[in-house]
Design a protein around this motif. Structure first.
Motif, short mmCIF file in Angstrom:
data_model
loop_
_atom_site.label_atom_id
_atom_site.label_comp_id
_atom_site.label_asym_id
_atom_site.label_seq_id
_atom_site.Cartn_x
_atom_site.Cartn_y
_atom_site.Cartn_z
N GLU B 130 0.82 -1.22 0.00
CA GLU B 130 0.00 0.00 0.00
C GLU B 130 0.84 1.26 0.00
O GLU B 130 0.34 2.34 -0.30
N ARG B 175 -2.92 2.28 -4.96
CA ARG B 175 -4.31 2.08 -5.34
C ARG B 175 -4.57 2.57 -6.78
O ARG B 175 -5.24 1.90 -7.55
N VAL B 186 -2.34 -5.41 -4.58
CA VAL B 186 -1.86 -4.51 -3.54
C VAL B 186 -2.13 -5.17 -2.20
O VAL B 186 -3.24 -5.63 -1.95
N VAL B 187 -1.11 -5.23 -1.36
CA VAL B 187 -1.27 -5.86 -0.04
C VAL B 187 -0.67 -4.96 1.04
O VAL B 187 0.00 -3.96 0.76
N ALA B 188 -0.91 -5.33 2.30
CA ALA B 188 -0.31 -4.61 3.42
C ALA B 188 1.21 -4.73 3.31
O ALA B 188 1.72 -5.74 2.85
N PRO B 189 1.96 -3.69 3.75
CA PRO B 189 3.42 -3.75 3.66
C PRO B 189 3.98 -5.01 4.32
O PRO B 189 4.92 -5.62 3.81
N GLU B 190 3.37 -5.40 5.44
CA GLU B 190 3.84 -6.56 6.19
C GLU B 190 3.65 -7.86 5.40
O GLU B 190 4.27 -8.87 5.72
N ALA B 191 2.78 -7.83 4.41
CA ALA B 191 2.44 -9.06 3.68
C ALA B 191 3.11 -9.11 2.31
O ALA B 191 2.95 -10.08 1.58
N ASP B 194 5.62 -12.13 1.55
CA ASP B 194 4.84 -13.37 1.56
C ASP B 194 4.04 -13.50 0.27
O ASP B 194 3.98 -14.56 -0.34
N GLU B 195 3.40 -12.40 -0.11
CA GLU B 195 2.54 -12.42 -1.29
C GLU B 195 3.37 -12.69 -2.55
O GLU B 195 3.02 -13.54 -3.37
#
Lengths: 270, 264
Positions: B130, B175, B186-191, B194-195
């Motif tokens: 994001e 976005r 688009v994913v959370a920075p923490e993910a 992993d993604e």
């Protein structure tokens, strides 16, 4: 070193103590009307606090009898006269960055509101995460009286807090919202006697400090995001991403262990 | 020099059939200097020749995937001839990423600007956090994208938005990039990692010959007439080093002041 003359007292005060960045609007003689210097300085302070590990929360307050009367209309009038003021540019440069910095910082922002919070001052209070009000607090939305629309995030946050009908009535008719009304409609969190305002904010901050910081941070982000999420599916997926991350943190393990061992948890923010 | 910055320019991690190449100059916001791009090209070549690697993830740091080329390396180049001599090998490393036969996934967090945006664009697909910001700000310093930005961006997001970006330096949020088709997720920075790794693993588990064919076929559509466009872009890019505005733009950038362009 000599102190600066009284007339050059800083327009806002900034002090970090015990993990709290205290920002105080400091133009009580003008009911803390917002100047460009204040707005830019506050946005800068909030943004820096986001990167400063010694700051765990922000407390915003106004010095004197009012929280904030909104934009400094004297300043606006003077600059409109000499042609150096443009409403759109002013919002983009000074007001919007402050509102965004408060919504974006992944640390709690608690504000204390006494007396009047008008116009952009009401927007500023509204943009904070938690609001504690003195009994005399009053939210005023007087944009329509001068032929403008509510700004500084008011049109985004108010309908989400009050619902569309109450938000429109408040904005169209410049109908003040009292502290009690604000409390019963979910606009603010607490109403206390004026003398207890600071203590109440302190107590709230103390309770926030007992929560793992990453939970505070990512809960704020996720709730912010939910206001704009495309769908429940989309938000559920987002929750899964955050939980996957948090599930591997030390604070989660500590919280689980403390719960099972029936002892208070000791969180480290990791 | 700080310890973290004296480590390898590019970190290479193997996770089963997935190779993760991580730009490792976080304090310089992963500016794509000659040493960084050399290290990246070498790491990419190893991943390409290693038969056990089936998919490649290219990542940066949380604050920046890569904030651009190293302007310091370019600002004093005297003219188009000198620019071409100094930069052709460097820019060819972006082309090399674009020609990688194995699936490449850019994992973008933070700034992907200029050469950084072009590096992400050279990958097959982009997964963004994001916090990602995409942009081609070259025109603001008196030049144009020279590593494929004008070509790949136009193909990725269409003419109007690409023009808006390359003519003004406009940046896209994650976005906006998703809506424009520049990124696929688009994913959370923490993910993010992993993604990206999960995606690479899924690709790596599929029939290798089919994956290779699918990539070649899709590239035939996406990269149609790309080489001619890249050559045209690069020629125009070098010629701007004959201008006073390029010198002014890059010097102003280095001196952190607004440039004064004269059209010369």
């Amino acid at each position: 070193m000599s102190m600066p003359a009284e007339t050059s007292a800083p327009e806002f005060l900034s002090e970090t103590k015990d993990g709290v960045l205290r920002l105080t609007l400091n133009r009580p003689e003008s009911l803390n009307a917002l100047t460009g210097t204040m707005l830019r300085g506050l946005a800068d302070a909030v943004t820096k606090a986001g990167r400063d590990a010694s700051v765990r929360a922000i407390a915003l307050a106004g010095a004197g009898r009012a929280f904030c009367a909104g934009a400094d209309l004297g300043d606006v009038k003077m600059r409109m006269a000499d042609g150096s003021f443009e409403h759109g540019a002013e919002l983009r440069k000074a007001f919007n960055p402050l509102i965004l910095s408060i919504r974006r910082i992944e640390k709690p922002v608690v504000c204390a509101v006494q007396g009047t919070a008008a116009g952009a001052g009401a927007s500023l209070a509204l943009a904070c995460d938690l609001k504690v009000c003195a009994e005399d607090a009053k939210f005023l939305n007087a944009f329509a009286k001068v032929g403008l629309v509510p700004d500084s995030g008011m049109t985004w946050l108010l309908p989400r807090a009050l619902g569309l009908s109450l938000a429109l009535e408040h904005a169209w008719l410049s109908k003040p919202i009292t502290a009690q009304q604000a409390l019963s409609s979910g606009l603010v969190n607490r109403v206390v006697p004026a003398a207890e305002l600071e203590g109440s904010v302190g107590e709230l901050l103390g309770r926030l400090f007992a929560v793992p910081p990453l939970s505070l941070a990512l809960t704020k982000r996720a709730l912010n995001r939910s206001l704009e999420a495309a769908s429940l599916e989309d938000q559920l997926e987002y929750e899964a991403q955050l939980q996957q991350f948090l599930g591997r943190t030390k604070d989660h393990a500590e919280g689980m262990a403390a719960f099972l061992e029936k002892r208070p948890a000791k969180f480290t923010g990791e | 020099m700080p310890a973290a910055e004296s480590a390898a320019e590019v970190l290479v991690e193997r996770d089963g059939a997935v190779a993760v190449l991580t730009l490792n100059r976080p304090k310089a916001l992963n500016a794509l200097s000659v040493p960084v791009m050399k290290a990246l090209a070498a790491a990419l070549e190893s991943a390409e020749t290693d038969e056990a690697v089936r998919a490649i993830v290219l990542a940066g740091s949380p604050r920046a995937f890569a904030a651009g080329a190293d302007i310091g390396e370019m600002k004093d180049l005297a003219g188009s001839g000198e620019a071409e001599a100094a930069l052709s090998e460097h820019l060819a490393r972006w082309d090399k990423v674009g020609r990688c036969p194995k699936p490449t996934i850019a994992a973008v967090s933070g700034f992907a600007l200029g050469g950084g945006c072009e590096l992400a664009l050279a990958c097959d697909l982009i997964v963004a956090s994001e916090t990602a910001v995409f942009g081609q700000p070259e025109v603001q310093i008196g030049v144009i994208p020279g590593a494929g930005g004008t070509q790949r961006l136009t193909k990725a997001v269409g003419k109007a938005l690409a023009m808006d970006m390359v003519l003004t330096g406009r940046r896209l949020t994650a976005r906006e990039a998703l809506a424009a088709g520049l990124v696929s997720r688009v994913v959370a920075p923490e993910a993010l990692l992993d993604e990206a790794k999960g995606l690479a693993r899924r690709i790596a588990e599929l029939a290798p010959l089919a994956v290779r064919a699918a990539k070649a076929a899709a590239a035939a559509a996406a990269d149609r007439q790309l080489d001619a466009g890249l050559a045209r872009e690069r020629g125009l890019f070098y010629r701007l080093f004959d201008t006073a505005d390029q010198k002014e733009g890059m010097r102003a950038f280095a001196e952190k002041r607004p440039p004064l362009f004269k059209g010369k």
